[in-house]
Design an enzyme around this catalytic site. Sequence first.
Site, short mmCIF file in Angstrom:
data_model
loop_
_atom_site.label_atom_id
_atom_site.label_comp_id
_atom_site.label_asym_id
_atom_site.label_seq_id
_atom_site.Cartn_x
_atom_site.Cartn_y
_atom_site.Cartn_z
N TYR A 15 0.87 -1.14 0.01
CA TYR A 15 0.13 0.03 0.07
C TYR A 15 0.91 1.26 0.18
O TYR A 15 1.97 1.34 0.75
CB TYR A 15 -0.81 0.03 1.29
CG TYR A 15 -2.23 -0.35 0.98
CD1 TYR A 15 -3.16 0.62 0.08
CD2 TYR A 15 -2.95 -1.10 1.60
CE1 TYR A 15 -4.22 0.37 -0.23
CE2 TYR A 15 -4.42 -1.62 1.16
CZ TYR A 15 -5.00 -0.76 0.36
OH TYR A 15 -6.31 -0.86 0.03
N GLU A 38 -0.73 4.88 -0.48
CA GLU A 38 -1.62 6.03 -0.52
C GLU A 38 -0.68 7.19 -0.70
O GLU A 38 0.18 7.21 0.41
CB GLU A 38 -2.88 5.86 0.40
CG GLU A 38 -3.64 4.87 -0.07
CD GLU A 38 -5.02 4.77 0.87
OE1 GLU A 38 -5.20 5.55 1.83
OE2 GLU A 38 -5.69 3.85 0.51
N ASP A 66 -7.47 13.23 -24.97
CA ASP A 66 -7.45 11.62 -24.56
C ASP A 66 -6.58 11.22 -25.81
O ASP A 66 -7.16 10.76 -26.77
CB ASP A 66 -9.01 11.07 -24.51
CG ASP A 66 -8.95 9.68 -23.98
OD1 ASP A 66 -7.85 9.08 -24.25
OD2 ASP A 66 -10.05 9.27 -23.58
N THR A 106 -4.43 6.04 -21.84
CA THR A 106 -4.19 4.62 -21.00
C THR A 106 -2.77 4.21 -21.55
O THR A 106 -2.06 4.80 -22.15
CB THR A 106 -5.07 3.53 -21.60
OG1 THR A 106 -5.03 3.64 -23.10
CG2 THR A 106 -6.39 3.71 -21.35
N LYS A 112 -2.20 0.62 -25.06
CA LYS A 112 -2.58 0.39 -26.23
C LYS A 112 -1.34 0.53 -27.37
O LYS A 112 -0.29 -0.40 -27.00
CB LYS A 112 -3.69 1.42 -26.91
CG LYS A 112 -4.98 1.44 -25.76
CD LYS A 112 -6.07 2.27 -26.18
CE LYS A 112 -7.37 1.75 -25.68
NZ LYS A 112 -7.50 2.78 -24.39
N ARG A 122 -2.01 -2.70 -18.65
CA ARG A 122 -3.35 -2.10 -18.60
C ARG A 122 -3.03 -0.70 -17.39
O ARG A 122 -2.92 -1.18 -16.39
CB ARG A 122 -4.28 -2.95 -18.22
CG ARG A 122 -4.54 -4.10 -19.05
CD ARG A 122 -5.92 -4.90 -18.83
NE ARG A 122 -6.84 -4.02 -19.59
CZ ARG A 122 -7.06 -3.84 -20.84
NH1 ARG A 122 -6.13 -4.45 -21.52
NH2 ARG A 122 -7.79 -3.09 -21.31
N1 DSN Z 1 -12.28 0.38 -24.69
C1 DSN Z 1 -11.25 1.16 -25.45
C2 DSN Z 1 -11.23 0.98 -27.03
O1 DSN Z 1 -11.40 -0.43 -27.29
O2 DSN Z 1 -11.03 1.67 -27.67
C3 DSN Z 1 -10.91 2.48 -24.87
O3 DSN Z 1 -10.99 2.74 -23.71
#
Ligand code: DSN
Length: 417
Positions: free
Chosen positions: A53, A55, A199, A225, A228, A234
């Site tokens: 932990y 925080e 984003d 994120t 990708k 993730r």
């Molecule tokens: N769910 C993602 C996607 O597949 O584009 C975006 O967060």
Amino acid sequence: MPLKVALDQDPQLMAILRKELKRQRFKLEMIASENFVSEATLRVGASVFTNKYSEGYPENRYYGGCENCDELETLCQTRARKLFGCEHVNVQPHCGSSANMAAFFSVLRVGDTILGMRLDHGGHLTHGAPVSFSGRLFKTEFYGVREDTEIIDYEGLLAKAEATRPKLIIAGGSSYPRTIDFQKFREVADRVKAYLMVDMAHFAGLVAAGLFPSPVPLADIVTTTTHKTLRGPRGGMILCRKTLAKAVDEQIFPGIQGGPLMHIVAAKAAALGEALEPEFIDYQRQILKNSQRLATHLTDAGFRLVSGGTDTHLLLLDLRGVNLTGQAAETALDKAGITANKNVVPFDRQNYCVTSGLRLGTAALTTRGLVEKDMDRVAEFIVDALRHHQDESFLNKIRLRVEEFTQGFPLYPNLEF
Ligand code: DSN
């Protein structure tokens, strides 16, 4: 209780893990938002930091024993700042949605107006869709693409912003295949005195490699994120100017999250370290080459791509002209050993569970080592599967061809359960 419990004492769990490893190894992964982390990132993501932990933030924690967490999080932040050239970064968001939520709350109050891209034109659920927290807590307005070009309607964006006076404008999305003109977004935001949030989840890897315009100098807040095109574990991150650093950090913790997932922060640090290597630029270049090659093949085979092509890792097929739904296409590809997802296309009349589109991405296959000549085979598999989407036995034959083909690109060869 001894810690050393052999995994083979849990055959039920091991069987599931084995099946998933097999699925990833023997199918062609073409979901545009997915990728395969390196073995190093995989290993670090399963490290002893899962036990801790922490925080708070480095040098300011609510638990003892955080000295290694401090060092780790600082390293991760330093790498992210270097990669993207931002003033401040928060590496704790558990996912893109929590990054977006924290970004909103750092500059908005409940009931304020946000202006995002329509979901059916390529936006994302968290950019104002009624089913998401964003649509429930804020007043939502939307811009979209032009019907003739399927490129963002920047004039319409300005008109909508002037008519609705949003406090925050959001650029970016999850099924828009083209470059985004962040300068135009900045001008619109300045005209109506709105914050600009980008984003960049889908194209973060391309931004890191300098192959997509960077939103960092122009946006007030950038969310992403990490799993990708960036090819990390993730998770999420928020990049911003120093002036918003405190507000952003407070919204992540204690605003909406508790303890950060330090094993995932460790994996983010590993992936960011890889992204700082020169080879990462070659990898991103290859993603684009593979996308272009696939786009050419699919177009030549008579399939229409939304906007006529792609500038990114992502292609969106409009299946309305070939009498096929997105759902039928996704199912047929799955039976043929290719994983992709149905997706709405601009001005789609089908509902979200059926759709008229199919989204494809090349980031994961490029990680496996596929280059243009391999995309020729991939395109052949896709076209064959879509043309014979009702022929189960033909789809099964493609699946066997795909399985054989994937063996030329070993995935995690040292990993076994
Ligand atoms: N769910 C993602 C996607 O597949 O584009 C975006 O967060």
